[in-house]
Enzyme design. Structure first.
Site, PDB file in Angstrom:
ATOM      1  N   ASN A  68       0.823  -1.220   0.000  1.00 13.95           N
ATOM      2  CA  ASN A  68       0.000   0.000   0.000  1.00 13.95           C
ATOM      3  C   ASN A  68       0.856   1.270   0.000  1.00 13.95           C
ATOM      4  O   ASN A  68       0.348   2.357   0.224  1.00 13.95           O
ATOM      5  CB  ASN A  68      -0.943   0.007   1.217  1.00 13.95           C
ATOM      6  CG  ASN A  68      -0.201   0.034   2.543  1.00 13.95           C
ATOM      7  OD1 ASN A  68       1.031   0.055   2.571  1.00 13.95           O
ATOM      8  ND2 ASN A  68      -0.934   0.030   3.640  1.00 13.95           N
ATOM      9  N   HIS A  72       3.327   1.994   2.116  1.00 11.39           N
ATOM     10  CA  HIS A  72       3.833   2.480   3.400  1.00 11.39           C
ATOM     11  C   HIS A  72       5.351   2.310   3.499  1.00 11.39           C
ATOM     12  O   HIS A  72       5.947   1.450   2.851  1.00 11.39           O
ATOM     13  CB  HIS A  72       3.099   1.827   4.591  1.00 11.39           C
ATOM     14  CG  HIS A  72       3.444   0.409   4.892  1.00 11.39           C
ATOM     15  ND1 HIS A  72       2.612  -0.418   5.621  1.00 11.39           N
ATOM     16  CD2 HIS A  72       4.522  -0.360   4.582  1.00 11.39           C
ATOM     17  CE1 HIS A  72       3.168  -1.597   5.757  1.00 11.39           C
ATOM     18  NE2 HIS A  72       4.329  -1.590   5.122  1.00 11.39           N
TER      19      HIS A  72
HETATM   20  P1  PGA Z   1       7.922  -7.046   3.354  1.00 12.87           P
HETATM   21  O1  PGA Z   1       7.399  -5.707   4.042  1.00 12.87           O
HETATM   22  O2  PGA Z   1       9.392  -6.862   3.161  1.00 12.87           O
HETATM   23  O3  PGA Z   1       7.590  -8.121   4.338  1.00 12.87           O
HETATM   24  O4  PGA Z   1       7.190  -7.156   2.070  1.00 12.87           O
HETATM   25  C1  PGA Z   1       7.837  -4.471   3.591  1.00 12.87           C
HETATM   26  C2  PGA Z   1       7.142  -3.384   4.354  1.00 12.87           C
HETATM   27  O5  PGA Z   1       5.994  -3.584   4.773  1.00 12.87           O
HETATM   28  O6  PGA Z   1       7.755  -2.322   4.555  1.00 12.87           O
END
Ligand code: PGA
Length: 268
Positions: free
Chosen positions: A137, A139
């Site tokens: 999303n 973030h």
């Molecule tokens: P992920 O998370 O590396 O587990 O995809 C990234 C994030 O949410 O910043």
């Protein structure tokens, strides 16, 4: 932004490890900003390998993590402290007293804790290199869409999408925190360098919004368009929605030539 596209996730991790190693080997008191999540695990593995091969020492490194869950303590297997111990700190020579996460234990005032974390970063001289992942999303840290672009370390309520994305890491009956302390977007923008890693098709829309979309609180990572030294390391799948890939490749080729001519300049 400098955008570098690699064939696969392993190459992304290897290149990220080079950035971290360069900082640590260059600076006498390096300050690293660290991230949790699936993406940086292979980076940490590479750093452990370098340490074991005597190519890297974390003895003088101070670290600040982006975020930590609320409502579980450090000994809980789901805590980000536990994640960092498991994936990096327990395997290298870092002084754990100089590894910090933005915690807020029961009975503590989150506002005071947030301010204290900001102050601690300042006292350490600021973050030299901030490692970042990106949520599907958009973030960064736990700065969810609509986070203030001027935000500082504080409590955030996680979005349904983030809770769903992360539910894969929790057992069926396990408590999954819905609140977290996180560095703010302005805290992240204070870092001298930002190194954002993204891999996999699932991140491709967020990556496109971050790089080519408007500056918007709806995609917190787009705030990095305002940062002087952001490097984005992508695998082909995460880069797949970018329209200017040829230009990024060409610009990187030119950068390599410029660096060869004038020397690599990192303002750590
Ligand atoms: P992920 O998370 O590396 O587990 O995809 C990234 C994030 O949410 O910043």
């Amino acid at each position: 932004m400098q955008i570098i596209i690699f064939d696969d996730a392993q190459q992304v991790a290897a290149n990220a490890a080079e950035w971290v190693a360069e900082l640590i080997n260059k600076k006498s008191n390096p300050v690293l900003g660290l991230a949790t999540g699936s993406t940086p695990i292979s980076l940490y593995q590479q750093l452990v390998n370098k340490y074991q091969a005597n190519q890297l020492s974390f003895k003088n490194t101070t670290s600040f993590n982006l975020d930590e869950y609320l409502g579980i303590n450090a000994s809980n297997e789901q805590s980000y402290r536990h994640f960092m111990n498991e994936n990096l700190f327990d395997h290298v020579d870092i002084d754990k007293n100089r590894t910090f996460l933005p915690t807020c234990n029961q009975g503590e005032n989150p506002r005071a804790q947030g301010l204290a974390y900001e102050e601690k970063i300042k006292q350490a001289g600021g973050v030299d290199l901030q490692i970042l992942g990106i949520g599907a999303n958009g973030h960064i840290g736990f700065n969810e869409p609509t986070s203030s672009l001027a935000s500082r370390t504080r409590i955030k309520t996680l979005t349904k999408q983030t809770l769903t994305d992360n539910s894969r890491l929790f057992k069926q009956d396990e408590f999954q925190p819905t609140l977290a302390m996180t560095m703010g977007i302005a805290t992240i923008l204070d870092a001298r360098y930002v190194l954002l890693m993204a891999t996999g098709e699932k991140k491709s829309q967020a990556v496109k919004d971050m790089i080519a979309g408007p500056l918007s609180a709806m995609c917190p990572a787009s705030a990095l368009q305002m940062h002087e030294n952001t490097i984005v390391l992508l695998d082909k799948a995460a880069a797949s929605k970018l329209e200017e890939q040829e230009y990024y490749q060409w610009a990187n080729d030119q950068n390599i030539k410029i660096n060869q001519k004038f020397g690599l300049y990192h303002n750590y």
